[in-house]
Design a protein around this motif. Structure first.
Motif, PDB file in Angstrom:
ATOM      1  N   PHE A 164      13.346  14.561 -35.470  1.00  0.00           N
ATOM      2  CA  PHE A 164      14.174  15.756 -35.581  1.00  0.00           C
ATOM      3  C   PHE A 164      15.365  15.596 -36.528  1.00  0.00           C
ATOM      4  N   LEU A 165      15.537  14.420 -37.107  1.00  0.00           N
ATOM      5  CA  LEU A 165      16.679  14.222 -38.005  1.00  0.00           C
ATOM      6  C   LEU A 165      16.656  15.163 -39.215  1.00  0.00           C
ATOM      7  N   PRO A 166      15.509  15.374 -39.881  1.00  0.00           N
ATOM      8  CA  PRO A 166      15.521  16.330 -41.005  1.00  0.00           C
ATOM      9  C   PRO A 166      15.940  17.735 -40.599  1.00  0.00           C
ATOM     10  N   LEU A 167      15.607  18.147 -39.369  1.00  0.00           N
ATOM     11  CA  LEU A 167      16.012  19.462 -38.892  1.00  0.00           C
ATOM     12  C   LEU A 167      17.522  19.544 -38.696  1.00  0.00           C
ATOM     13  N   THR A 168      18.181  18.403 -38.660  1.00  0.00           N
ATOM     14  CA  THR A 168      19.641  18.367 -38.581  1.00  0.00           C
ATOM     15  C   THR A 168      20.271  18.403 -39.958  1.00  0.00           C
ATOM     16  N   VAL A 169      19.689  17.674 -40.878  1.00  0.00           N
ATOM     17  CA  VAL A 169      20.293  17.536 -42.204  1.00  0.00           C
ATOM     18  C   VAL A 169      20.242  18.844 -42.974  1.00  0.00           C
ATOM     19  N   PHE A 170      19.122  19.529 -42.945  1.00  0.00           N
ATOM     20  CA  PHE A 170      18.947  20.708 -43.805  1.00  0.00           C
ATOM     21  C   PHE A 170      19.917  21.841 -43.488  1.00  0.00           C
ATOM     22  N   PRO A 171      20.078  22.261 -42.233  1.00  0.00           N
ATOM     23  CA  PRO A 171      21.048  23.345 -41.990  1.00  0.00           C
ATOM     24  C   PRO A 171      22.491  22.940 -42.252  1.00  0.00           C
ATOM     25  N   ILE A 172      22.846  21.678 -41.989  1.00  0.00           N
ATOM     26  CA  ILE A 172      24.209  21.237 -42.290  1.00  0.00           C
ATOM     27  C   ILE A 172      24.424  21.197 -43.793  1.00  0.00           C
ATOM     28  N   TYR A 173      23.424  20.718 -44.524  1.00  0.00           N
ATOM     29  CA  TYR A 173      23.529  20.714 -45.987  1.00  0.00           C
ATOM     30  C   TYR A 173      23.654  22.138 -46.522  1.00  0.00           C
ATOM     31  N   ALA A 174      22.892  23.065 -45.944  1.00  0.00           N
ATOM     32  CA  ALA A 174      22.967  24.460 -46.382  1.00  0.00           C
ATOM     33  C   ALA A 174      24.345  25.060 -46.127  1.00  0.00           C
ATOM     34  N   ALA A 175      25.046  24.582 -45.094  1.00  0.00           N
ATOM     35  CA  ALA A 175      26.398  25.069 -44.813  1.00  0.00           C
ATOM     36  C   ALA A 175      27.444  24.373 -45.676  1.00  0.00           C
ATOM     37  N   LEU A 176      27.199  23.135 -46.047  1.00  0.00           N
ATOM     38  CA  LEU A 176      28.166  22.393 -46.861  1.00  0.00           C
ATOM     39  C   LEU A 176      28.087  22.756 -48.337  1.00  0.00           C
ATOM     40  N   GLN A 177      26.896  23.042 -48.814  1.00  0.00           N
ATOM     41  CA  GLN A 177      26.706  23.261 -50.243  1.00  0.00           C
ATOM     42  C   GLN A 177      27.544  24.415 -50.800  1.00  0.00           C
ATOM     43  N   PRO A 178      27.659  25.572 -50.101  1.00  0.00           N
ATOM     44  CA  PRO A 178      28.432  26.679 -50.701  1.00  0.00           C
ATOM     45  C   PRO A 178      29.951  26.533 -50.615  1.00  0.00           C
ATOM     46  N   ILE A 179      30.444  25.507 -49.922  1.00  0.00           N
ATOM     47  CA  ILE A 179      31.887  25.363 -49.767  1.00  0.00           C
ATOM     48  C   ILE A 179      32.544  25.196 -51.132  1.00  0.00           C
ATOM     49  N   ASP A 180      33.546  25.993 -51.376  1.00  0.00           N
ATOM     50  CA  ASP A 180      34.268  25.926 -52.648  1.00  0.00           C
ATOM     51  C   ASP A 180      35.027  24.600 -52.727  1.00  0.00           C
ATOM     52  N   ARG A 181      34.707  23.790 -53.721  1.00  0.00           N
ATOM     53  CA  ARG A 181      35.349  22.477 -53.850  1.00  0.00           C
ATOM     54  C   ARG A 181      36.842  22.617 -54.137  1.00  0.00           C
ATOM     55  N   ARG A 182      37.255  23.763 -54.634  1.00  0.00           N
ATOM     56  CA  ARG A 182      38.677  23.963 -54.914  1.00  0.00           C
ATOM     57  C   ARG A 182      39.496  24.002 -53.640  1.00  0.00           C
ATOM     58  N   LEU A 183      38.874  24.389 -52.520  1.00  0.00           N
ATOM     59  CA  LEU A 183      39.583  24.371 -51.238  1.00  0.00           C
ATOM     60  C   LEU A 183      39.926  22.941 -50.835  1.00  0.00           C
ATOM     61  N   VAL A 184      38.976  22.042 -51.040  1.00  0.00           N
ATOM     62  CA  VAL A 184      39.231  20.630 -50.731  1.00  0.00           C
ATOM     63  C   VAL A 184      40.318  20.074 -51.644  1.00  0.00           C
ATOM     64  N   GLU A 185      40.244  20.430 -52.919  1.00  0.00           N
ATOM     65  CA  GLU A 185      41.270  19.970 -53.860  1.00  0.00           C
ATOM     66  C   GLU A 185      42.638  20.537 -53.508  1.00  0.00           C
ATOM     67  N   ALA A 186      42.661  21.796 -53.058  1.00  0.00           N
ATOM     68  CA  ALA A 186      43.943  22.398 -52.677  1.00  0.00           C
ATOM     69  C   ALA A 186      44.537  21.683 -51.468  1.00  0.00           C
ATOM     70  N   GLY A 187      43.692  21.307 -50.514  1.00  0.00           N
ATOM     71  CA  GLY A 187      44.189  20.563 -49.365  1.00  0.00           C
ATOM     72  C   GLY A 187      44.794  19.238 -49.765  1.00  0.00           C
ATOM     73  N   ALA A 188      44.142  18.551 -50.720  1.00  0.00           N
ATOM     74  CA  ALA A 188      44.690  17.282 -51.193  1.00  0.00           C
ATOM     75  C   ALA A 188      46.003  17.494 -51.945  1.00  0.00           C
ATOM     76  N   ASP A 189      46.086  18.590 -52.721  1.00  0.00           N
ATOM     77  CA  ASP A 189      47.324  18.870 -53.466  1.00  0.00           C
ATOM     78  C   ASP A 189      48.485  19.183 -52.530  1.00  0.00           C
ATOM     79  N   LEU A 190      48.190  19.737 -51.362  1.00  0.00           N
ATOM     80  CA  LEU A 190      49.244  20.076 -50.399  1.00  0.00           C
ATOM     81  C   LEU A 190      49.628  18.899 -49.509  1.00  0.00           C
ATOM     82  N   GLY A 191      49.064  17.738 -49.785  1.00  0.00           N
ATOM     83  CA  GLY A 191      49.481  16.542 -49.067  1.00  0.00           C
ATOM     84  C   GLY A 191      48.567  16.101 -47.951  1.00  0.00           C
ATOM     85  N   ALA A 192      47.445  16.778 -47.749  1.00  0.00           N
ATOM     86  CA  ALA A 192      46.524  16.394 -46.679  1.00  0.00           C
ATOM     87  C   ALA A 192      45.680  15.206 -47.131  1.00  0.00           C
ATOM     88  N   GLY A 193      45.511  14.243 -46.240  1.00  0.00           N
ATOM     89  CA  GLY A 193      44.658  13.110 -46.533  1.00  0.00           C
ATOM     90  C   GLY A 193      43.186  13.486 -46.391  1.00  0.00           C
TER      91      GLY A 193
END
Length: 285
Positions: A164-193
């Protein structure tokens, strides 16, 4: 009006084959099983027409309640381990793999091209006393002699996670892929580790995929049959084993149908909880 009517007729004509197939091969067998769950049974195992709730009442006996507990424990353990392993894998493919991401996803898909029983039977060879795992442990000096791995709860859990591991990876990957990378960069710019950025941005945005993965793993894990038999030796009876035994060995079709309907009810409850949790997650965004 004529145009709207014609469009409805065209849509109905296109949907008719699918609806017919679902009705014949899904809904009709489901209704038959539901009818059997309320039927009577003679001492020789034949199904008699009638209506009774005793089949469902019998499920509250201690022997069957233990089966429910074993099924829930195995499904929960499988789901937890799959999430713990699958999320980092999906995260790596989505954020770090780059141009190798399609190849890694393909590697996860390849096992689905092989028959399920063949894949599980391969673990029988690997976990056997003369298998590669025991040979590797002996050669590295971690153990002095081969140990018995088959017929244990651990072997069953390994097979469940592998299946069942592939059934775990695919939906999580589908949710992670569209995340705007600029949000992560903005968090780092605001001082978040890195950890705070993950907990405040990445994880909340990927929760729909995590919930879907948990649903895809937990529900089928409740009714799986082959893995506990081949790797666990059938020692810990779960709902899938119980249904097969009631139908084929004990010839108690009404009780087996009642267990099947109860398993279907568990699946329905899981879907409802998933939809409710998903609405809450969407409301938090």
């Amino acid at each position: 009006m004529r145009r709207a009517l014609r469009q409805r007729i065209e849509i109905g004509a296109m949907l008719a084959p699918s609806v017919l197939l679902l009705g014949v091969f899904v809904l009709a067998p489901l209704c038959i099983v539901a009818a059997y769950s309320f039927a009577l049974r003679d001492p020789y195992g034949a199904v008699l027409p009638g209506f009774t709730l005793r089949n469902y009442a019998d499920l509250f006996q201690s022997v069957y309640l233990l089966v429910f507990v074993n099924s829930f424990e195995l499904a929960a353990s499988t789901t937890l381990l799959c999430l713990m392993i699958g999320y980092p894998v999906a995260y790596f493919i989505a954020f770090k793999a780059g141009r190798f991401a399609p190849a890694l996803l393909l590697l996860l898909l390849i096992p689905f091209w092989i028959n399920f029983l063949i894949r599980i039977s391969a673990w029988v060879v690997l976990l056997g006393r003369g298998g590669l795992i025991n040979q590797g442990l002996v050669r590295t000096g971690l153990i002095d002699a081969p140990v018995g791995m088959l017929g244990s709860y651990g072997a069953t859990l390994v097979g469940m996670v592998y299946a069942f591991l592939p059934l775990t990876v695919f939906p999580i990957y589908a949710a992670l892929q569209p995340i705007d990378r600029r949000l992560v960069e903005a968090g780092a710019d605001l001082g978040a580790g890195p950890a705070e950025t993950f907990l405040r941005i990445t994880l909340p945005l990927s929760l729909p995929g995590v919930l879907a993965a948990a649903l895809f793993v937990f529900v089928p894990s409740m009714g799986v049959f082959a893995i506990p038999v081949l790797l666990g030796g059938g020692k810990d009876i779960i709902l899938g084993n119980l249904i097969v035994q009631l139908f084929l060995e004990f010839r108690n079709i009404p009780l087996g149908a009642a267990v099947s309907m109860l398993l279907l009810a568990f699946a329905g409850i899981g879907i409802l909880l998933y939809m409710r949790a998903l609405r809450r997650v969407e409301a938090m965004k």
